[in-house]
Design an enzyme around this catalytic site. Structure first.
Site, PDB file in Angstrom:
ATOM      1  N   ARG A   1       0.817  -1.220   0.000  1.00 34.59           N
ATOM      2  CA  ARG A   1       0.000   0.000   0.000  1.00 34.59           C
ATOM      3  C   ARG A   1       0.850   1.268   0.000  1.00 34.59           C
ATOM      4  O   ARG A   1       0.362   2.342  -0.361  1.00 34.59           O
ATOM      5  CB  ARG A   1      -0.978  -0.032   1.175  1.00 34.59           C
ATOM      6  CG  ARG A   1      -2.113  -1.016   0.924  1.00 34.59           C
ATOM      7  CD  ARG A   1      -2.901  -1.302   2.166  1.00 34.59           C
ATOM      8  NE  ARG A   1      -2.375  -2.442   2.901  1.00 34.59           N
ATOM      9  CZ  ARG A   1      -2.610  -2.656   4.192  1.00 34.59           C
ATOM     10  NH1 ARG A   1      -3.322  -1.806   4.891  1.00 34.59           N
ATOM     11  NH2 ARG A   1      -2.122  -3.730   4.772  1.00 34.59           N
TER      12      ARG A   1
ATOM     13  N   GLU B   1       3.837  -9.293  14.639  1.00 39.61           N
ATOM     14  CA  GLU B   1       3.131  -9.670  15.855  1.00 39.61           C
ATOM     15  C   GLU B   1       3.340 -11.164  16.138  1.00 39.61           C
ATOM     16  O   GLU B   1       3.588 -11.575  17.261  1.00 39.61           O
ATOM     17  CB  GLU B   1       1.640  -9.345  15.695  1.00 39.61           C
ATOM     18  CG  GLU B   1       0.944  -9.098  17.006  1.00 39.61           C
ATOM     19  CD  GLU B   1      -0.469  -8.561  16.788  1.00 39.61           C
ATOM     20  OE1 GLU B   1      -0.778  -8.112  15.672  1.00 39.61           O
ATOM     21  OE2 GLU B   1      -1.234  -8.615  17.762  1.00 39.61           O
TER      22      GLU B   1
HETATM   23  C1  PRP Z   1       0.694  -2.946   6.640  1.00 40.99           C
HETATM   24  C2  PRP Z   1       0.727  -1.459   6.319  1.00 40.99           C
HETATM   25  C3  PRP Z   1       2.134  -1.072   6.657  1.00 40.99           C
HETATM   26  C4  PRP Z   1       2.459  -1.992   7.830  1.00 40.99           C
HETATM   27  C5  PRP Z   1       2.357  -1.230   9.124  1.00 40.99           C
HETATM   28  O1  PRP Z   1       1.233  -3.655   5.564  1.00 40.99           O
HETATM   29  O2  PRP Z   1       0.408  -1.199   4.957  1.00 40.99           O
HETATM   30  O3  PRP Z   1       3.038  -1.345   5.579  1.00 40.99           O
HETATM   31  O4  PRP Z   1       1.489  -3.057   7.813  1.00 40.99           O
HETATM   32  O5  PRP Z   1       2.665  -2.037  10.219  1.00 40.99           O
HETATM   33  P1  PRP Z   1       3.929  -1.811  11.161  1.00 40.99           P
HETATM   34  O6  PRP Z   1       4.032  -0.328  11.424  1.00 40.99           O
HETATM   35  O7  PRP Z   1       3.552  -2.578  12.409  1.00 40.99           O
HETATM   36  O8  PRP Z   1       5.126  -2.367  10.478  1.00 40.99           O
HETATM   37  P2  PRP Z   1       1.233  -5.256   5.440  1.00 40.99           P
HETATM   38  O9  PRP Z   1       2.465  -5.816   6.092  1.00 40.99           O
HETATM   39  O10 PRP Z   1      -0.095  -5.756   5.910  1.00 40.99           O
HETATM   40  O11 PRP Z   1       1.450  -5.492   3.871  1.00 40.99           O
HETATM   41  P3  PRP Z   1       0.561  -5.159   2.556  1.00 40.99           P
HETATM   42  O12 PRP Z   1       0.536  -3.645   2.395  1.00 40.99           O
HETATM   43  O13 PRP Z   1       1.357  -5.820   1.470  1.00 40.99           O
HETATM   44  O14 PRP Z   1      -0.816  -5.727   2.766  1.00 40.99           O
HETATM   45  N1  ADE Z   2      -2.153  -2.643  10.693  1.00 42.45           N
HETATM   46  C1  ADE Z   2      -2.032  -2.821  12.024  1.00 42.45           C
HETATM   47  N2  ADE Z   2      -3.138  -2.443  12.668  1.00 42.45           N
HETATM   48  C2  ADE Z   2      -4.009  -2.004  11.701  1.00 42.45           C
HETATM   49  C3  ADE Z   2      -5.328  -1.466  11.712  1.00 42.45           C
HETATM   50  N3  ADE Z   2      -6.000  -1.307  12.852  1.00 42.45           N
HETATM   51  N4  ADE Z   2      -5.899  -1.115  10.538  1.00 42.45           N
HETATM   52  C4  ADE Z   2      -5.231  -1.288   9.383  1.00 42.45           C
HETATM   53  N5  ADE Z   2      -3.994  -1.794   9.299  1.00 42.45           N
HETATM   54  C5  ADE Z   2      -3.381  -2.144  10.447  1.00 42.45           C
END
Ligand code: PRP
Ligand code: ADE
Length: 179
Positions: A64, A101
């Site tokens: 994202r 996590e």
């Molecule tokens: C989510 C979000 C951030 C990250 C934030 O991505 O888009 O990149 O988690 O979490 P953090 O601050 O605890 O590291 P995700 O890992 O779900 O990947 P995606 O965007 O590919 O779905």
């Molecule tokens: N990543 C971790 N916590 C989240 C939340 N509450 N909504 C969307 N993305 C997340």
């Protein structure tokens, strides 16, 4: 005007209870992307924040972070560099593992994407624990890039990411906080 657009942006983000698991209130940036006024306002806030600051590269983190980082790089007139999950980038990469996590993940960057002395802005949709952006900072610094700024559409302050990133020397900018 800034306050008005922040309200528009925050109001466009839907909150979904119990996704992806019970007890999580998921802040969904896809509803912002579907709203052209909110998407444009988001980009305008980010451009206003970073134009004329001497940024030479914008990094977006999979997936994202790409959606906001790439158009911001275009507007700033600098290159966009993706940081990706393992095995996705075709040239020589370096990787950095970070804690989730539950368990571990790794992020990778092309070694030739950053030049020593590049002033790099990190962009992601959301700041939670900060693990993703801390690992990305480590990758860029290993390549000689200067990382002082990280920008997010959404910050979840209760998860401590902002505090964690300040400890590694980053200025953290976010458009809206959700408690
Ligand atoms: C989510 C979000 C951030 C990250 C934030 O991505 O888009 O990149 O988690 O979490 P953090 O601050 O605890 O590291 P995700 O890992 O779900 O990947 P995606 O965007 O590919 O779905
Ligand atoms: N990543 C971790 N916590 C989240 C939340 N509450 N909504 C969307 N993305 C997340």
């Amino acid at each position: 005007a800034l306050i008005k657009s922040r309200a528009l942006i925050k109001g466009s983000i839907q909150s979904i209870p119990d996704y992806p698991k019970p007890g999580i209130l998921f802040r969904d940036v896809t509803s912002l992307l579907e709203n052209p006024a909110a998407f444009k306002a988001t980009m305008q806030v980010l451009i206003e924040q970073y134009k004329g600051k001497g940024i030479t590269k914008v990094i977006g983190t999979e997936a994202r972070g790409f959606l906001f980082g790439a158009p911001l790089a275009l507007e700033l007139g600098v290159g966009f560099v993706p940081v990706r999950k393992p095995g996705k980038l075709p040239r020589e990469v370096i990787g950095e593992s970070y804690e989730l996590e539950y368990g571990q993940d790794t992020l990778e960057i092309h070694v030739d994407a950053i030049e020593a002395g590049d002033k790099v802005l990190l962009v992601d949709d959301l700041l939670a624990t900060g693990g993703t952006i801390e690992a990305t900072t480590t990758l860029v610094r290993r390549l000689g890039g200067v990382v002082e700024d990280a920008a997010f559409v959404i910050n979840l302050p209760e998860l401590g990411g902002e505090t964690r990133l300040k400890k590694i020397g980053l200025n953290v900018f976010s458009i809206c906080d959700f408690d």
